[in-house]
Design an enzyme around this catalytic site. Sequence first.
Site, PDB file in Angstrom:
ATOM      1  N   LYS B  95      31.574  48.785  33.335  1.00 35.86           N
ATOM      2  CA  LYS B  95      32.468  49.179  34.424  1.00 35.86           C
ATOM      3  C   LYS B  95      33.139  50.481  34.001  1.00 35.86           C
ATOM      4  O   LYS B  95      33.851  50.529  32.995  1.00 35.86           O
ATOM      5  CB  LYS B  95      33.508  48.089  34.670  1.00 35.86           C
ATOM      6  CG  LYS B  95      34.530  48.489  35.718  1.00 35.86           C
ATOM      7  CD  LYS B  95      35.586  47.431  35.896  1.00 35.86           C
ATOM      8  CE  LYS B  95      36.815  48.036  36.545  1.00 35.86           C
ATOM      9  NZ  LYS B  95      37.957  47.117  36.521  1.00 35.86           N
ATOM     10  N   GLY B 156      46.935  45.608  39.610  1.00 33.64           N
ATOM     11  CA  GLY B 156      48.086  44.800  39.204  1.00 33.64           C
ATOM     12  C   GLY B 156      49.097  44.558  40.312  1.00 33.64           C
ATOM     13  O   GLY B 156      50.083  43.870  40.107  1.00 33.64           O
ATOM     14  N   ASN B 204      42.043  39.738  38.411  1.00 30.61           N
ATOM     15  CA  ASN B 204      42.600  39.596  37.071  1.00 30.61           C
ATOM     16  C   ASN B 204      44.071  39.170  37.149  1.00 30.61           C
ATOM     17  O   ASN B 204      44.397  38.007  36.927  1.00 30.61           O
ATOM     18  CB  ASN B 204      42.439  40.911  36.295  1.00 30.61           C
ATOM     19  CG  ASN B 204      42.812  40.766  34.825  1.00 30.61           C
ATOM     20  OD1 ASN B 204      43.214  39.690  34.384  1.00 30.61           O
ATOM     21  ND2 ASN B 204      42.686  41.825  34.075  1.00 30.61           N
ATOM     22  N   THR B 205      44.927  40.118  37.556  1.00 28.84           N
ATOM     23  CA  THR B 205      46.358  39.825  37.579  1.00 28.84           C
ATOM     24  C   THR B 205      46.687  38.602  38.434  1.00 28.84           C
ATOM     25  O   THR B 205      47.510  37.769  38.053  1.00 28.84           O
ATOM     26  CB  THR B 205      47.137  41.047  38.110  1.00 28.84           C
ATOM     27  OG1 THR B 205      46.703  42.193  37.395  1.00 28.84           O
ATOM     28  CG2 THR B 205      48.631  40.860  37.922  1.00 28.84           C
TER      29      THR B 205
END
Lengths: 388, 255
Positions: B95, B156, B204-205
């Site tokens: 990535k 995020g 993710n977050t």
Amino acid sequence: MSYRAPEDACEYMPRMEVVDGSLMESVLEAERSFDPGAYTSADVLRALSSDRLGPYDFGALLSPAAVPYLERIAEKARRITREHFGNSVCMFTPIYCSNYCDNRCVYCGFNRDNKIKRARLTPEEVEVEMSNIASTGLTDILILTGESRIHSDVEYLAMCVRTARRHFESIGLEVYPLNSGEYRYLHECGADYVTVFQETYDPARYEQLHRGGAKRIFSYRFNAQERAVMGGMRGVAFGALLGLRDDWRRDAFSCGMHGYLLQRKYPWAEISYSLPRLRPCSSHWEDDNAVGEKDLLQVAMAYRLFMPFAGETISTRELPRFRDGIVNICATKISAGTSVRIGGHSDVKDQGDGQFDLSDTRDVEEVRTALRGMGLQPVFNDYVRSDR
Amino acid sequence: MSDDLIIGKKRFRSKFILGSGKFSLDMTRKVIESGGVEIATLAVRRVNPDGRENVLDYMPESVTLLPNTSGARTAEEALTIARLARELGCGDMIKIEIIRDTRYLLPDNAETVRAVRLLAEDGFTAMPYMMPDLTAARDMAAAGAAAVMPLAAPIGSNRGLLTGDFIKMMVEEIDLPIIVDAGIGRPSQACEAMEMGCAAVMANTAVATASDVPAMAAAFRMAIEAGRKAYLAGPGRVLKDRGEASSPLTGFLGE
């Protein structure tokens, strides 16, 4: 090239690089308009409810009006820290390579007039010390010296950095301010991060406290981070030594603004804040401006809400209880296995005296265990060198 | 008919790509299992070979690693990091993250196009993280990208599909898997991205900051599966606020 701010404690010395002074003017201007006593609860609540804080909101969080809201601020600070950093806490250790100093700073243990045991590590000793530190598993090191261009000249620093390059991934410098060309040279040797504490952002107070040596020149120090970025360093750290001045809120505000405005000018620069406050040292400095743990936490949380992406490093000057508490809220980097003495990581030398007294003597394993015990993830490696 | 996610030469059943680095390493296996995750990203800079708290030591064998180039500011730095990932045994899927803005962490599309070319020429399966810009996505496809990973919202931020309309253009126009990456805050948003026709969602977050991390991973798995099913089923027509005319305007046609 003839720029001289009226706040300069004294004239530039020969070969000191002059850079555009707009950053310093902006920070000093911002501080002049900062009035900690003018904020109200409503200002604090507004800052707490907004996603992106401006300088005015930052001031509100530092003000006395924010004190009753510390728990709520802590909740938000923790949430923002988790969003940006997850539960990671980076570990590092400083290495003190020399304690010779040319300056006369009335609050500092390294003051050249102090009768302390002076020492400087030889290249062989630097190798042994760094090798010992690396064996603890750390990959991030901060190289410190007293501020002496005589006893720790740029070539000496380069030697330390090159040695560190063999043992560590991430190398930071906390040494006297340099010109951008010197930063570039040390960057090419392997250093990527630079920390400079402005100590106090009040030019008049600064002049009183820094009685001799190159450090007297307020603006040359102020522009160190900018010169470091110009020299290719990836990241820069800022710190105000809280307690040097009658109102710590003003220094905390200026320090926050310093990082904020530098990042606006250099958007790629990694910004972090250090959180030092005055501790007893061999200067027998009597401080009337005591900064308590609660105050320090308020500052750290205000930095977090104002600059959500910035790193925050908590000093070994603080007690384990406080350090563990603050990494659970907003600090992102913690030192471990620290010795502030010259030669403190080996038995290579009759050790030189430290700059201040440690309050957290835990080794790397103890700090790691403590972090894990709090549900935090200790991070030993967080860097890939671009010059691999 | 198989409905695998195809990236380069690899095929995957799961369309949920999990981020790492924001929750404790000890939890990794459990989160991957409950999310049915087959691809997990990791920051190469967190790899600590033979060292402590090494992220690689916690990744189950079954998972395909998708190392990212976080920390890279130029295409050359991205290549250095990618090669290190390969040396470390993380494989060839990368990535590409190139960021020159520490405040918002927004990707630099122009430099990323350059990086895609460099990495593709070096044999990597390049998956660029990008601002959802159709022209840049075409450039990335032409440069050899195996998939493109547009952001839904700032990383995020958990703010959801702020860039949804632009991602939809990419879904319609680009013949590569479109993987929504960054900004997805809730399973419902992941579901919506899949309904739009995205090939996969990375989170993710949103998972890491949940009170119960494995349970949130399971919720994402279900939402992503539901969104995919809905997309394949072909969502029905949604009536506008105003009704439609009962006598058609074209009713006058006589032949």
